[in-house]
Design an enzyme around this catalytic site. Structure first.
Site, PDB file in Angstrom:
ATOM      1  N   GLY A 126    -118.073 -99.581 -32.960  1.00 17.17           N
ATOM      2  CA  GLY A 126    -118.927 -99.086 -31.888  1.00 17.17           C
ATOM      3  C   GLY A 126    -120.328 -99.655 -31.885  1.00 17.17           C
ATOM      4  O   GLY A 126    -121.090 -99.400 -30.958  1.00 17.17           O
ATOM      5  N   CYS A 131     -99.284 -97.233  -8.464  1.00 15.83           N
ATOM      6  CA  CYS A 131     -99.789 -97.459  -9.816  1.00 15.83           C
ATOM      7  C   CYS A 131    -100.763 -98.612  -9.814  1.00 15.83           C
ATOM      8  O   CYS A 131    -100.502 -99.663  -9.222  1.00 15.83           O
ATOM      9  CB  CYS A 131     -98.651 -97.861 -10.764  1.00 15.83           C
ATOM     10  SG  CYS A 131     -97.433 -96.603 -11.033  1.00 15.83           S
ATOM     11  N   CYS A 166     -96.583 -92.123  -7.450  1.00 16.81           N
ATOM     12  CA  CYS A 166     -96.667 -93.509  -6.991  1.00 16.81           C
ATOM     13  C   CYS A 166     -95.669 -93.731  -5.876  1.00 16.81           C
ATOM     14  O   CYS A 166     -94.489 -93.391  -6.003  1.00 16.81           O
ATOM     15  CB  CYS A 166     -96.362 -94.476  -8.142  1.00 16.81           C
ATOM     16  SG  CYS A 166     -96.181 -96.195  -7.593  1.00 16.81           S
ATOM     17  N   CYS A 215     -95.579-100.477 -13.095  1.00 15.10           N
ATOM     18  CA  CYS A 215     -94.902-100.042 -11.877  1.00 15.10           C
ATOM     19  C   CYS A 215     -93.625-100.864 -11.640  1.00 15.10           C
ATOM     20  O   CYS A 215     -92.572-100.324 -11.336  1.00 15.10           O
ATOM     21  CB  CYS A 215     -95.864-100.213 -10.696  1.00 15.10           C
ATOM     22  SG  CYS A 215     -95.344 -99.401  -9.188  1.00 15.10           S
ATOM     23  N   CYS A 229     -92.878 -96.475  -7.328  1.00 13.85           N
ATOM     24  CA  CYS A 229     -91.966 -96.198  -8.435  1.00 13.85           C
ATOM     25  C   CYS A 229     -91.811 -94.729  -8.738  1.00 13.85           C
ATOM     26  O   CYS A 229     -91.003 -94.336  -9.567  1.00 13.85           O
ATOM     27  CB  CYS A 229     -92.447 -96.929  -9.700  1.00 13.85           C
ATOM     28  SG  CYS A 229     -93.902 -96.154 -10.443  1.00 13.85           S
TER      29      CYS A 229
END
Lengths: 277, 235, 258
Positions: free
Chosen positions: A29, A263, A238, A269, A241
Site C-alpha cells: 500500500g 455484464c 444481465c 458474460c 447471460c
C-alpha cells in the site's frame, strides 16, 4: 519488432521499475516513487500500467488487457497489440488463461488465482490529496499514520448524502497500515482485493508512483461502524447471460430510450452464454 | 492583649514601599516593620486615617501587594503559610479555601450575572452548581438585593447594590479568615446593619476578621480590638 | 499539590544571528493553571509560544512535560512523529486567526470530529453526537453543524477552533492572542467561554496576549516579557496591581480606562 527492446523499455529502466515494485511489495500500500518514462501513449491513458506490465512481462506470459471490463474497447485493443508487437507473447481474452492482466477500472469477475499478476492503471495515487495539496505533508501523514482526514471525507459524505457516496476508487486500508486508492474500480470490486491469491500491482505514470498488494494481504474498505461498507446491487439481471452476481453496465440500445443492462466483464458474460448454449 | 484562639494571621516585621520608576524613581514607604497578630474569633479594626496604609496592609496579606521584607503567616488548614514567599499557586489555594476579601469596589466582568458572581467562591470549592446558586440567592436576599437583579450583571447596579454583591461574595464561603476593606462604604444604615450581623456570625464561627471601617458606628459594633498601624510598627 | 509540574521550561533561547527572539526563558506550569505571557510587539512572547508548540526550533533550552502515563519528556527533543501525535491529543494550539486552525473546506461538525476520528473513533452517530455537544459548549447553534466555516462570523470561527482543539481533552492548551481581531462584545463573550472552560475542564493553558485585560481575566499567573526576556512574574493581580519592574509599571499605566 526491430529497433526496440523486448517490451519496449530498455533493461536499465525495467530494472529500476522492478526495484520499485519489489519495494512496493515489501511495504503493501505504500507509494514508491519511480522514474516514469515517456511511453507511446499520453498521460492519462495508462502509461503507469504500461510501464509496470512492460517490466514484469516475460516470453512465457499470457497477457489479457481490459478496459472497463471489456477486452474489445479501443484502449484495451491498442495496449494488447502494443505488447503483442513488442514482446511476441501470447494474448487471451480468458481470465482463467491469463498469467498477466492489465486493467483499467475493473477487476474481472472470474476469481484470480495464485501465480497471476494484475496491473491497475492509476490516475491519482494519493488518497489524502482531496484535502491536503502539499506532497511533503501527505508523505508525512502516511509515515505517521495520520489518517483522520480519510474518515472526515466519509463523515462529510454521510452528512451531505445520508450515506457514503463514493462509488469508485473507494479508499482502503492495506495490511492494517497504509491507506491506498485502489484506482477507479467500482466499490463493487473492493472485496476482491481482500486477501486475493494474485499479486496486485498499481502504476501511476503521470504521478510517478508504483504501489502493490502482495498475495493474501488483508485489504479493508474504510467505513464507520454504523455505516458499514456496502457494494452496489441491481434489480436487473444481465440482459445477455442472465447473471445476477456481476457488475452491470447500462447500455442505451436505440434512440427511443431503450436500455439494456449487461455484464461489464465481457469475458465473464461470454463464457456464461457459452455454458448455456 | 487577649486572644480568643490560635493565631490566624501573624504579620512579622512587614515592610512595604512603592517605587514609581516612571516618575523619577520616587519611593514611598508605607509600612515599616509592622507586626500584627489576629486570632480566630477576633475582629481587629485598623483605625488610622486614610492614606496611612490600611488598604496596603490588607492587600499585602491577601497577596495582592508584594512586600519588600517581612513575613505574613496565615493559618491554612493545619499549617502556617507565609504569603510573602509562597508560590502563586499556593496563594491561590489559600484564597480559595482560607482567606476571603471584601474590597471597596466590585470588579465587574461584563456578562456574568450577580448570582453567579456571588456563587463563584463556592464553585471554586467544588460545591455543585445548583447548591451554590441556591446559597448565593439566599445571601443576596438577605442583603436585600431584589430578585429581579439576580440574573443581571452588576454592571448596571448602583454603587450600594454593587457593594452588597461584593459583601455577599466575600462572606458566602465561610472562610476562616476575612479581610474587609471598607465593606460598608456606600451602604445605607439598614445594609450596614446587615453587614454587622454577618461579621458577628462569622466571629461566632471562629473566623478571624481584619478590616477597616470608615463609619465609627459600625466600627464600634464589630471591633473586638482596635489597632493603629503606627502602634503596630516597631520603632 | 502535585509533586511535579505539568510543564517545566528552562533556558529557552532563540537567536537569529545577533538578534534575540527570546533569551533564557524559564517557568513552571502546574496542572490547572493558566499562565499569561504578556508584552508588546517584539517582546518575544510569540517566539516562546512557537518554540514550545513546535513551529520554531529553539537555539537552546530544555523542557520537562509530564505525560498522561506519568513519564516525563523533553518536548524540544521529541522526534517529529511523537511531537505531532502529542499536538493532536494531549496539547492544543488555539491560533490567533481561527482560519489557520480550521479546515475551511469541511463542515463544522467534521472540523470538531476530526481529531477523535484521527485517534480511532469509528461510529458516525457518536462522533456527530460529540460534535454537537461541543458546539453547544462553545455556544454555536447546533443547527450549524453541517455548515461550512466560511459562513461563520469571526467570533464563531474562533469558538469553532476552540471546540476543535478541546475535543480530545488536551491537558495543555496554548493560546495565541485568542481575542485578537474580534469586536469588543465578541471578545467579552469569548473570554467568558474560556474562563468557564478552564474552570470546568481544569485546563492548563499558556495564553500569549498583549491585552492586559484579557490576561487579568484568564490568567492565574503572569510573565511579563520585554526584549526577549522575562522582566517580571507572579500572581496576575499582584503583577497588575503592584508592578515592581519599571517596564511593567509602564505597561500597566499605559492601559486606557474607558
Amino acid at each position: 519488432m526491430s529497433g526496440y527492446n523486448f517490451a519496449y523499455l530498455d533493461e536499465q529502466t525495467k530494472r529500476m521499475i522492478r526495484r520499485a515494485i519489489l519495494k512496493a511489495v515489501a511495504i503493501p500500500g505504500y507509494q514508491v516513487p519511480f522514474g516514469s518514462r515517456e511511453m507511446p501513449l499520453s498521460y492519462g491513458w495508462g502509461t503507469g500500467g504500461l510501464q509496470v506490465t512492460a517490466s514484469v512481462i516475460g516470453p512465457d506470459d499470457v497477457l489479457k488487457v481490459i478496459d472497463q471490463g471489456a477486452d474489445d474497447t479501443t484502449n484495451a485493443v491498442s495496449i494488447r497489440r502494443f505488447f503483442a508487437r513488442t514482446t511476441g507473447v501470447a494474448t487471451t481474452r480468458r481470465t482463467d488463461e491469463a498469467t498477466l492482466i492489465q486493467t483499467r477500472h475493473r477487476i474481472p469477475e472470474t476469481p484470480l488465482r495464485e501465480g497471476q499478476i494484475i496491473v491497475f492503471q492509476v490516475p491519482i495515487p494519493e488518497p489524502l490529496r482531496w484535502l491536503e495539496p502539499r506532497e511533503a505533508e501527505t508523505r508525512k501523514m502516511h509515515a505517521l499514520e495520520e489518517y483522520g482526514i480519510m474518515h472526515v471525507r466519509l463523515y462529510e459524505d454521510i452528512t451531505l448524502h445520508g450515506r457514503v457516496a463514493t462509488s469508485y476508487d473507494y479508499p482502503v486500508r492495506v495490511n492494517g497500515r497504509y491507506v491506498m486508492r485502489p484506482s477507479p474500480i467500482p466499490k463493487f470490486d473492493n472485496p476482491k482485493l481482500d486477501r486475493s491469491p494474485a499479486l496486485l500491482l498499481f502504476g501511476a505514470g503521470r504521478e510517478k508512483r508504483i504501489y502493490a498488494v502482495p498475495p493474501y494481504t488483508p485489504v479493508r474498505s474504510l467505513d464507520f461502524e454504523d455505516h458499514p461498507f456496502t457494494i452496489e446491487t441491481w434489480e436487473q439481471a444481465c440482459g445477455l447471460c442472465g447473471s445476477r452476481e456481476s457488475f452491470l453496465d447500462e447500455i442505451i440500445v436505440d434512440d427511443k430510450g431503450g436500455r439494456l443492462f449487461v455484464c461489464s466483464d465481457t469475458d465473464h458474460c461470454e463464457r456464461r452464454r457459452d455454458r448455456t448454449r | 492583649m487577649t486572644s480568643r484562639g490560635p493565631a490566624a494571621i501573624d504579620v512579622r516585621n512587614l515592610a512595604k514601599s512603592f517605587t514609581l520608576h516612571n516618575q523619577g524613581g520616587v519611593t514611598l514607604p508605607v509600612l515599616r516593620r509592622l507586626c500584627l497578630h489576629v486570632s480566630a474569633g477576633e475582629c481587629v479594626v485598623l483605625s488610622d486615617p486614610s492614606g496611612a496604609g490600611k488598604s496596603t496592609l490588607l492587600r499585602a496579606i491577601y497577596g495582592n501587594y508584594k512586600p519588600q521584607s517581612g513575613e505574613i503567616l496565615v493559618r491554612h488548614g493545619d499549617r502556617m503559610v507565609d504569603v510573602v514567599s509562597a508560590e502563586p499557586r499556593q496563594i491561590l489555594d489559600v484564597r480559595r479555601r482560607t482567606m476571603g476579601y471584601v474590597s471597596q469596589f466590585l470588579r465587574v466582568i461584563p456578562r456574568v450575572p450577580a448570582v453567579l458572581v456571588v456563587a463563584e467562591p463556592l464553585r471554586a470549592l467544588g460545591v455543585g452548581r445548583a447548591e451554590a446558586i441556591e446559597r448565593a440567592q439566599a445571601i443576596l436576599a438577605r442583603l436585600r438585593i431584589p430578585e429581579r437583579l439576580w440574573e443581571l450583571s452588576p454592571v448596571t447596579f448602583s454603587g450600594g447594590e454593587q457593594q452588597r454583591v461584593n459583601v455577599a461574595r466575600g462572606f458566602i464561603a465561610g472562610h476562616p479568615i476575612l479581610l474587609l476593606d471598607e465593606p460598608t462604604a456606600s451602604l445605607d444604615a439598614a445594609s450596614r446593619a446587615l453587614v454587622v450581623q454577618l461579621v458577628h456570625e462569622a466571629r461566632q464561627r471562629g473566623t478571624a476578621l481584619l478590616g477597616t471601617f470608615h463609619d465609627t458606628d459600625v466600627r464600634e459594633r464589630v471591633a473586638t480590638r482596635v489597632v493603629s498601624l503606627s502602634d503596630a510598627e516597631a520603632a | 499539590m502535585t509533586a511535579h509540574a505539568l510543564l517545566t521550561v528552562r533556558g529557552l533561547t532563540k537567536r537569529y544571528g545577533d538578534r534575540v527572539g527570546c533569551l533564557d526563558v524559564g517557568f513552571d506550569l502546574w496542572s490547572g493553571e493558566v499562565l499569561g505571557v504578556v508584552g508588546e510587539s517584539g517582546s518575544g512572547k510569540t517566539t516562546v509560544l512557537h518554540c514550545l508548540s513546535g513551529r520554531l526550533e529553539p537555539t537552546a533550552g530544555s523542557t520537562a512535560f509530564l505525560q498522561r502515563d506519568g513519564s516525563v519528556v523533553d518536548i524540544l527533543r521529541l522526534p517529529e512523529a511523537a511531537r505531532r501525535r502529542l499536538a493532536r491529543t494531549d496539547w492544543a494550539l488555539v491560533q490567533q486567526n481561527p482560519r489557520d486552525g480550521l479546515r475551511m473546506a469541511v463542515s463544522a461538525g467534521a472540523n470538531v470530529g476530526e481529531r477523535i476520528m484521527a485517534v480511532g473513533a469509528r461510529h458516525y452517530g457518536q462522533i456527530r453526537g460529540q460534535a454537537l455537544d461541543w458546539l453547544t459548549q462553545v455556544e454555536i447553534p447546533r443547527e450549524r453543524i453541517d455548515d461550512l466555516p466560511g459562513t461563520f462570523s469571526g467570533g464563531m470561527l474562533q469558538r469553532l477552533q476552540i471546540a476543535r482543539c478541546l475535543v480530545t481533552r488536551p491537558r495543555l492548551v496554548f493560546m495565541d492572542e485568542p481575542t485578537g481581531g474580534l469586536d469588543v462584545s465578541v471578545q467579552a463573550r469569548l473570554l467568558d467561554l474560556l474562563r468557564g472552560l478552564v474552570a470546568d475542564l481544569g485546563l492548563s493553558a499558556i495564553v500569549v496576549t498583549h491585552d492586559l485585560a484579557v490576561a487579568r481575566l484568564l490568567a492565574h499567573r503572569l510573565l511579563v516579557m520585554r526584549g526577549g526576556e522575562i522582566v517580571e512574574s507572579g500572581l496576575t493581580d499582584q503583577v497588575l496591581d503592584d508592578p515592581q519592574h519599571p517596564y511593567t509599571q509602564l505597561l500597566v499605566s499605559s492601559v486606557l480606562q474607558p
